[in-house]
Design a protein around this motif. Structure first.
Motif: not given
Length: 78
Positions: A7, A50-52, A54-55, A57-58, A62, A72, A74
């Protein structure tokens, strides 16, 4: 098998050290370092999907006070 990403973080002026410290304490963060250049902090994260990531990061990264933008990247295995 885990999913990993870098990130790239931009911060408000003078906030890089505070942001690095706050991000370092988050679960899933394996590395957070201050850098120079167009980004102020580089973070390495790891999760089970990826969902984990994403959660993470968001909803966690953030929301750290002083962050203005994230990118981000990957990690892929070629």
């Amino acid at each position: 098998m885990s999913v990993q990403a870098y990130i790239l973080v931009q911060t408000e002026v003078g906030k890089a050290a505070d942001v690095t410290g706050a991000i370092s304490a988050l679960p899933g963060v394996t590395l957070a370092e201050d850098v120079t250049g167009p980004y102020d902090v580089i973070v390495r994260v790891e999760g089970t999907s990826m969902d984990e990531l994403g959660a993470l990061v968001v909803s966690q990264i953030q929301t750290v006070d002083g962050i203005t933008r994230t990118l981000t990247c990957p990690i892929v295995r070629i």
